[in-house]
Design a protein around this motif. Structure first.
Motif, PDB file in Angstrom:
ATOM      1  N   VAL A 198       0.888  -1.049   0.043  1.00 23.76           N
ATOM      2  CA  VAL A 198       0.159   0.048  -0.164  1.00 23.76           C
ATOM      3  C   VAL A 198       0.984   1.111  -0.047  1.00 23.76           C
ATOM      4  CG1 VAL A 198      -1.708   1.290   1.197  1.00 23.76           C
ATOM      5  CG2 VAL A 198      -1.919  -1.156   1.229  1.00 23.76           C
ATOM      6  N   ILE A 199       0.682   2.024  -1.031  1.00 24.83           N
ATOM      7  CA  ILE A 199       1.230   3.502  -1.030  1.00 24.83           C
ATOM      8  C   ILE A 199       0.144   4.473  -0.636  1.00 24.83           C
ATOM      9  CG2 ILE A 199       2.890   4.993  -2.440  1.00 24.83           C
ATOM     10  CD1 ILE A 199       3.542   2.637  -3.910  1.00 24.83           C
ATOM     11  N   ALA A 200       0.210   5.283   0.187  1.00 24.27           N
ATOM     12  CA  ALA A 200      -0.751   6.342   0.489  1.00 24.27           C
ATOM     13  C   ALA A 200      -0.262   7.729   0.448  1.00 24.27           C
ATOM     14  CB  ALA A 200      -1.299   6.244   1.768  1.00 24.27           C
ATOM     15  N   LYS A 201      -0.995   8.599  -0.433  1.00 24.48           N
ATOM     16  CA  LYS A 201      -0.488   9.723  -0.897  1.00 24.48           C
ATOM     17  C   LYS A 201      -1.592  10.774  -0.309  1.00 24.48           C
ATOM     18  CE  LYS A 201       3.308   9.026  -2.902  1.00 24.48           C
ATOM     19  NZ  LYS A 201       4.701   9.196  -2.713  1.00 24.48           N
ATOM     20  N   ARG A 202      -1.367  11.830   0.257  1.00 26.81           N
ATOM     21  CA  ARG A 202      -2.167  12.980   0.852  1.00 26.81           C
ATOM     22  C   ARG A 202      -1.909  14.153   0.054  1.00 26.81           C
ATOM     23  NH1 ARG A 202      -3.418  16.195   5.489  1.00 26.81           N
ATOM     24  NH2 ARG A 202      -5.181  15.398   6.755  1.00 26.81           N
ATOM     25  N   ASN A 203      -3.361  14.966  -0.065  1.00 28.16           N
ATOM     26  CA  ASN A 203      -3.439  16.179  -0.498  1.00 28.16           C
ATOM     27  C   ASN A 203      -2.549  16.452  -1.767  1.00 28.16           C
ATOM     28  OD1 ASN A 203      -5.127  17.026   1.384  1.00 28.16           O
ATOM     29  ND2 ASN A 203      -3.384  17.765   2.602  1.00 28.16           N
ATOM     30  N   LEU A 204      -3.028  15.623  -2.895  1.00 26.65           N
ATOM     31  CA  LEU A 204      -2.348  15.945  -4.285  1.00 26.65           C
ATOM     32  C   LEU A 204      -3.152  16.919  -5.118  1.00 26.65           C
ATOM     33  CD1 LEU A 204      -1.410  12.007  -5.332  1.00 26.65           C
ATOM     34  CD2 LEU A 204      -0.108  13.814  -3.757  1.00 26.65           C
ATOM     35  N   LYS A 205      -2.245  17.926  -5.749  1.00 28.79           N
ATOM     36  CA  LYS A 205      -2.681  18.627  -6.673  1.00 28.79           C
ATOM     37  C   LYS A 205      -3.027  17.963  -7.957  1.00 28.79           C
ATOM     38  CE  LYS A 205      -0.429  22.964  -4.848  1.00 28.79           C
ATOM     39  NZ  LYS A 205       0.484  23.882  -5.211  1.00 28.79           N
ATOM     40  N   TYR A 206      -3.740  18.576  -8.945  1.00 30.20           N
ATOM     41  CA  TYR A 206      -4.000  18.003 -10.277  1.00 30.20           C
ATOM     42  C   TYR A 206      -3.089  17.353 -10.838  1.00 30.20           C
ATOM     43  CZ  TYR A 206      -5.221  17.960 -15.134  1.00 30.20           C
ATOM     44  OH  TYR A 206      -5.413  17.523 -16.337  1.00 30.20           O
ATOM     45  N   LYS A 207      -1.800  18.244 -11.221  1.00 34.74           N
ATOM     46  CA  LYS A 207      -0.616  17.678 -11.802  1.00 34.74           C
ATOM     47  C   LYS A 207       0.053  16.368 -10.882  1.00 34.74           C
ATOM     48  CE  LYS A 207       0.601  21.734 -14.533  1.00 34.74           C
ATOM     49  NZ  LYS A 207       1.873  22.518 -14.769  1.00 34.74           N
ATOM     50  N   ARG A 208      -0.115  16.467  -9.404  1.00 35.62           N
ATOM     51  CA  ARG A 208       0.639  15.481  -8.915  1.00 35.62           C
ATOM     52  C   ARG A 208      -0.376  14.238  -9.113  1.00 35.62           C
ATOM     53  NH1 ARG A 208       5.952  14.609  -7.221  1.00 35.62           N
ATOM     54  NH2 ARG A 208       5.925  13.079  -5.912  1.00 35.62           N
ATOM     55  N   ILE A 209      -1.771  14.344  -9.171  1.00 35.79           N
ATOM     56  CA  ILE A 209      -2.448  12.959  -9.245  1.00 35.79           C
ATOM     57  C   ILE A 209      -1.969  12.467 -10.768  1.00 35.79           C
ATOM     58  CG2 ILE A 209      -4.622  12.195  -9.940  1.00 35.79           C
ATOM     59  CD1 ILE A 209      -5.786  14.613  -8.059  1.00 35.79           C
ATOM     60  N   ARG A 210      -1.797  13.268 -11.661  1.00 30.64           N
ATOM     61  CA  ARG A 210      -1.133  12.737 -12.925  1.00 30.64           C
ATOM     62  C   ARG A 210      -0.018  12.094 -12.957  1.00 30.64           C
ATOM     63  NH1 ARG A 210      -3.487  15.672 -18.181  1.00 30.64           N
ATOM     64  NH2 ARG A 210      -2.532  13.985 -19.016  1.00 30.64           N
ATOM     65  N   HIS A 211       0.934  12.866 -12.176  1.00 31.46           N
ATOM     66  CA  HIS A 211       2.463  12.310 -11.920  1.00 31.46           C
ATOM     67  C   HIS A 211       2.614  10.977 -11.034  1.00 31.46           C
ATOM     68  CE1 HIS A 211       6.686  12.092 -11.056  1.00 31.46           C
ATOM     69  NE2 HIS A 211       6.374  12.198  -9.868  1.00 31.46           N
ATOM     70  N   GLU A 212       1.651  10.947 -10.183  1.00 29.14           N
ATOM     71  CA  GLU A 212       1.546   9.427  -9.524  1.00 29.14           C
ATOM     72  C   GLU A 212       0.929   8.255  -9.985  1.00 29.14           C
ATOM     73  OE1 GLU A 212       2.923   8.770  -6.746  1.00 29.14           O
ATOM     74  OE2 GLU A 212       3.578  10.868  -5.886  1.00 29.14           O
ATOM     75  N   MET A 213      -0.009   8.525 -11.148  1.00 32.61           N
ATOM     76  CA  MET A 213      -0.464   7.550 -11.996  1.00 32.61           C
ATOM     77  C   MET A 213       0.574   7.228 -12.968  1.00 32.61           C
ATOM     78  SD  MET A 213      -3.503   6.635 -10.636  1.00 32.61           S
ATOM     79  CE  MET A 213      -3.643   5.642 -12.128  1.00 32.61           C
ATOM     80  N   ALA A 214       1.204   8.197 -13.489  1.00 36.54           N
ATOM     81  CA  ALA A 214       2.257   7.947 -14.489  1.00 36.54           C
ATOM     82  C   ALA A 214       3.249   6.846 -13.949  1.00 36.54           C
ATOM     83  CB  ALA A 214       2.635   9.215 -15.035  1.00 36.54           C
ATOM     84  N   SER A 215       3.899   7.343 -12.844  1.00 41.72           N
ATOM     85  CA  SER A 215       4.819   6.645 -12.116  1.00 41.72           C
ATOM     86  C   SER A 215       4.406   5.212 -11.888  1.00 41.72           C
ATOM     87  CB  SER A 215       5.145   7.235 -10.904  1.00 41.72           C
ATOM     88  OG  SER A 215       5.594   8.749 -10.968  1.00 41.72           O
ATOM     89  N   LEU A 216       3.016   5.018 -11.440  1.00 39.34           N
ATOM     90  CA  LEU A 216       2.575   3.768 -11.207  1.00 39.34           C
ATOM     91  C   LEU A 216       2.517   2.833 -12.393  1.00 39.34           C
ATOM     92  CD1 LEU A 216       1.227   1.770  -9.051  1.00 39.34           C
ATOM     93  CD2 LEU A 216      -1.050   2.575  -9.841  1.00 39.34           C
ATOM     94  N   ALA A 217       2.193   3.616 -13.729  1.00 36.89           N
ATOM     95  CA  ALA A 217       2.038   2.759 -14.956  1.00 36.89           C
ATOM     96  C   ALA A 217       3.501   2.401 -15.500  1.00 36.89           C
ATOM     97  CB  ALA A 217       1.551   3.805 -16.083  1.00 36.89           C
ATOM     98  N   LYS A 218       4.382   3.148 -15.117  1.00 35.26           N
ATOM     99  CA  LYS A 218       5.714   2.807 -15.306  1.00 35.26           C
ATOM    100  C   LYS A 218       6.687   1.868 -14.516  1.00 35.26           C
ATOM    101  CE  LYS A 218       6.713   7.613 -17.104  1.00 35.26           C
ATOM    102  NZ  LYS A 218       7.608   8.773 -17.006  1.00 35.26           N
ATOM    103  N   ARG A 219       6.010   1.720 -13.481  1.00 34.31           N
ATOM    104  CA  ARG A 219       6.709   0.553 -12.501  1.00 34.31           C
ATOM    105  C   ARG A 219       6.499  -0.923 -13.519  1.00 34.31           C
ATOM    106  NH1 ARG A 219       6.047   1.073  -6.279  1.00 34.31           N
ATOM    107  NH2 ARG A 219       6.901  -1.016  -6.536  1.00 34.31           N
ATOM    108  N   ASP A 220       7.302  -1.806 -13.002  1.00 32.58           N
ATOM    109  CA  ASP A 220       7.262  -3.343 -13.468  1.00 32.58           C
ATOM    110  C   ASP A 220       6.522  -3.893 -12.623  1.00 32.58           C
ATOM    111  OD1 ASP A 220       7.600  -5.537 -14.447  1.00 32.58           O
ATOM    112  OD2 ASP A 220       9.863  -5.939 -14.312  1.00 32.58           O
ATOM    113  N   HIS A 221       5.209  -4.458 -13.185  1.00 27.01           N
ATOM    114  CA  HIS A 221       4.268  -5.107 -12.178  1.00 27.01           C
ATOM    115  C   HIS A 221       4.395  -6.677 -12.800  1.00 27.01           C
ATOM    116  CE1 HIS A 221       2.028  -1.400 -10.886  1.00 27.01           C
ATOM    117  NE2 HIS A 221       2.424  -1.045 -12.229  1.00 27.01           N
ATOM    118  N   SER A 222       5.446  -7.113 -13.060  1.00 30.84           N
ATOM    119  CA  SER A 222       5.562  -8.493 -13.675  1.00 30.84           C
ATOM    120  C   SER A 222       5.276  -9.525 -12.593  1.00 30.84           C
ATOM    121  CB  SER A 222       6.913  -8.644 -14.555  1.00 30.84           C
ATOM    122  OG  SER A 222       6.815  -7.923 -15.443  1.00 30.84           O
ATOM    123  N   ALA A 223       5.998  -8.959 -11.251  1.00 32.76           N
ATOM    124  CA  ALA A 223       5.827 -10.122 -10.191  1.00 32.76           C
ATOM    125  C   ALA A 223       4.368 -10.005  -9.550  1.00 32.76           C
ATOM    126  CB  ALA A 223       7.000  -9.797  -9.317  1.00 32.76           C
TER     127      ALA A 223
END
Length: 421
Positions: A198-223
């Motif tokens: 679990v990764i919890a993020k608090r009080n994200l602005k618009y651009k930060r929400i998109r940044h966190e989603m982009a970072s999550l998408a770039k991670r390797d989820h193979s395992a």
């Protein structure tokens, strides 16, 4: 399998998962030709007896017309007469408390075993986590049509990102969301108990929400076997062609739910292809308030919301954004872009979503409770219907109602890992 036989198994799934000893009957099912050795190996690869029983029942439903009679015969041969008689009746009644559950020893794999360490955190609750699981072994192709359930036995099962927006800027005309931290704590503990990172993020602005989603998408989820995104924020309506609604950053602008899901679809996150991507949205879908309609008294059990219920909405936004809008044909073997995605909304599109400032939102409170009570035996879609039913019976200020719902593009049943054995 005969549809009537399948219905008997489904009605008695809870009894079977609770009381069945798979280790005792696997050899019988193999000798009778009901299961193959590969199926037996998959069942025995599950660590807990309960998970073994669940997999056995799932596989049994895919076999031929003689599968249930052979299963009943194996139950009687191994002394599990109470279960056999229950299935013979086919009425889905519960086993009486006096029926004993015989323990069985389950051998653990001795090769390639690597156990996860307990995290050094004060909020870690060992009793809510399942037994430590070995490192993943090679598994069948997730696109195989013979599998009716998603593979969900990786450890950890996947990443769960929680975006918890509480304190909104003074210039965006949005009130602070008191009670949202309670929701966040519940979801963090619940998905840790379901063996998610679990990764919890608090009080994200618009651009930060998109940044966190982009970072999550770039991670390797193979395992991993799954990915979960939980968003707790104010919400609004938005133009869309797949998933309605948008969620606000703490600076005001709203990110469309459609854009959020696009980050993790099979096109933009290859390591999650064929794996379930779950989104839980606690936010308003618009500004309308639902006063409900009259029904007979026996239709519902009246339940009042808190005395300080608030809503998570502002007026409609014209925002529409998408990572991919291509309609080009592709001759390759593919899956639809939004496949394996489920978006669960706290409220119907266009309507407000209620939150108690002292106890948290109606939706998260009931989602947490249903997962705690039913994750060991029921699939996700069934549990979300339970959440819908519970929330629909609550009233805000004795007048307003709320109806959660889901956009479901999953292709298989999804069962979470359970701490019960």
């Amino acid at each position: 399998m005969d549809p009537k036989h399948r219905q008997i198994l489904q009605r008695n799934r809870l009894n079977l998962v609770t009381a069945l000893n798979p280790a005792d009957i696997c050899d019988g099912l193999l000798s009778k030709g009901v299961f193959t050795q590969d199926m037996i190996d998959e069942i025995q690869g599950k660590i807990t007896r309960r998970d073994q029983a669940r997999q056995l029942v799932i596989d049994l439903e895919t076999r031929g017309s003689q599968a249930l009679p052979a299963f009943l015969e194996c139950l009687r041969e191994t002394g599990q007469h109470a279960l056999a008689e229950l299935l013979q009746c086919g009425d889905g009644a519960r086993l009486p408390p006096s029926v004993p559950i015989q323990p069985s020893l389950i051998p653990l794999p001795v090769q390639n075993t690597k156990y996860a360490e307990k995290p050094d955190r004060p909020d870690f609750t060992p009793s809510r986590l399942g037994p430590l699981r070995p490192e993943r072994l090679p598994v069948p192709n997730p696109f195989s049509p013979c599998e009716s359930c998603y593979k969900m036995d990786a450890s950890p099962c996947g990443i769960c990102l929680i975006i918890n927006n509480v304190d909104f800027g003074p210039d965006c005309d949005l009130k602070d969301r008191k009670g949202s931290d309670i929701d966040c704590d519940k979801m963090e503990k619940r998905f840790k108990a379901l063996n998610f990172e679990v990764i919890a993020k608090r009080n994200l602005k618009y651009k930060r929400i998109r940044h966190e989603m982009a970072s999550l998408a770039k991670r390797d989820h193979s395992a991993y076997d799954c990915c979960v995104v939980i968003i707790l924020s104010h919400g609004t309506e938005a133009n869309h062609n797949r998933f309605p609604g948008a969620v606000h950053g703490v600076d005001g602008p709203a990110v469309p739910v459609q854009l959020i899901t696009n980050y993790l679809n099979g096109q933009n996150c290859p390591s999650l292809q064929g794996k379930p991507k779950l989104f839980f949205i606690q936010a308003c879908g618009g500004g309308e308030k639902d006063t409900g309609f009259e029904v007979s008294p026996d239709e519902v059990e009246p339940s009042l919301g808190g005395i300080d219920d608030q809503m998570d909405a502002i007026p409609i936004s014209s925002s529409s954004d998408s990572l991919s809008t291509s309609d080009e044909l592709d001759a390759r073997a593919t899956l639809p872009t939004p496949s394996d995605i489920l978006v669960s909304y706290s409220t119907f599109p266009g309507y407000v979503s209620w939150r108690d400032t002292q106890a948290g939102s109606w939706y998260v409170e009931n989602l947490d409770r249903v997962l705690e009570e039913n994750a060991a035996t029921d699939d996700l879609v069934t549990m979300l219907m339970m959440v819908n039913a519970a929330v629909s019976q609550i009233s805000a200020k004795g007048l307003y109602k709320q109806m959660p719902g889901s956009f479901n593009f999953l292709r298989k049943h999804l069962y979470f890992q359970s701490s019960l054995s």
